[in-house]
Design an enzyme around this catalytic site. Structure first.
Site, PDB file in Angstrom:
ATOM      1  N   CYS A  21       0.912  -1.172   0.210  1.00  0.00           N
ATOM      2  CA  CYS A  21      -0.035   0.008   0.072  1.00  0.00           C
ATOM      3  C   CYS A  21       0.632   1.100   0.008  1.00  0.00           C
ATOM      4  CB  CYS A  21      -0.838  -0.158   1.112  1.00  0.00           C
ATOM      5  SG  CYS A  21      -2.149  -1.319   0.994  1.00  0.00           S
ATOM      6  N   SER A  23       4.418   2.259   0.805  1.00  0.00           N
ATOM      7  CA  SER A  23       5.683   2.164   0.286  1.00  0.00           C
ATOM      8  C   SER A  23       5.496   2.151  -1.260  1.00  0.00           C
ATOM      9  CB  SER A  23       6.689   1.672   0.784  1.00  0.00           C
ATOM     10  OG  SER A  23       6.490   0.083   0.640  1.00  0.00           O
TER      11      SER A  23
HETATM   12  P1  4NP Z   1       1.554  -1.451   3.872  1.00  0.00           P
HETATM   13  O1  4NP Z   1      -0.211  -1.904   4.404  1.00  0.00           O
HETATM   14  O2  4NP Z   1       2.390  -1.607   4.922  1.00  0.00           O
HETATM   15  O3  4NP Z   1       1.122   0.212   3.581  1.00  0.00           O
HETATM   16  O4  4NP Z   1       1.632  -2.169   2.601  1.00  0.00           O
HETATM   17  C1  4NP Z   1      -0.301  -3.091   4.792  1.00  0.00           C
HETATM   18  C2  4NP Z   1      -0.427  -4.303   4.109  1.00  0.00           C
HETATM   19  C3  4NP Z   1      -0.884  -5.358   4.549  1.00  0.00           C
HETATM   20  C4  4NP Z   1      -0.761  -5.635   5.846  1.00  0.00           C
HETATM   21  C5  4NP Z   1      -0.620  -4.483   6.858  1.00  0.00           C
HETATM   22  C6  4NP Z   1      -0.303  -3.155   6.264  1.00  0.00           C
HETATM   23  N1  4NP Z   1      -1.228  -6.806   6.367  1.00  0.00           N
HETATM   24  O5  4NP Z   1      -1.317  -6.932   7.585  1.00  0.00           O
HETATM   25  O6  4NP Z   1      -1.260  -7.756   5.767  1.00  0.00           O
END
Ligand code: 4NP
Length: 171
Positions: A21, A23
């Protein structure tokens, strides 16, 4: 490592938790502005996640759609996990939140690379808590909010790097 002044590339890495999301969006938006400025031969851009759950996956569909609505493509990106070698390889590492920052610094066991690692939102021209909120479990407004934060912060960050490295912008 001592900076190699014959190497024209400055390497920039954006890091979040899942690398699907926040990065990947930062990578896509920042690369967009790098290209617009004609600096693609001077600034290399990448992203990674501190977690391994989504390795190999493309960015989250909701993030891709939000980016596309603003003319930014995240096509071709695949999630990868941040690794210790990234501390050596990149000149600047930007964490999306404080947990990401801690997890990155945990891998710097010799305390050699801390100067390269900062919170991305240190460069946000608007006041806030220095963290990009995780939109993963929220609604569509969260993704648009992340876009707005990342867009204005990426532009400010590029200006700062242009000043720091005395880069010449394409007119
Ligand atoms: P990101 O968001 O860190 O911005 O890519 C997330 C994507 C997946 C998860 C957590 C945050 N997850 O828990 O799977």
């Amino acid at each position: 490592m001592i900076r190699d002044f014959t190497d024209p590339m400055t390497r920039v890495l954006f890091v979040c938790l899942g690398n699907i999301c926040r990065s990947p969006l930062a990578e896509g938006v920042f690369r967009h502005y790098v290209r617009k400025a004609g600096l693609e031969d001077h600034i290399e851009v990448d992203s990674a996640g501190t977690g391994s759950w989504h390795v190999g996956e493309p960015p989250d569909r909701r993030m891709r759609r939000t980016a596309e609505a603003h003319g930014i493509s995240l096509d071709g990106q695949r999630a990868r996990q941040f690794e210790k070698e990234d501390l050596e390889r990149f000149d600047h590492i930007f964490a999306m939140d404080k947990e990401n920052l801690q997890d990155i610094l945990y891998l710097d066991d010799g305390d050699a690379y801390g100067h390269k690692v900062r919170l991305f939102r240190e460069f946000d021209p608007e006041p806030g808590d220095y963290q990009v909120p995780d939109p993963y479990y929220g609604g569509p407004q969260g993704f648009e909010n992340v876009f707005q934060i990342v867009d204005r912060t990426a532009r400010t960050l590029l200006h700062r790097l242009v000043e720091e490295y005395d880069l010449e912008l394409r007119q």
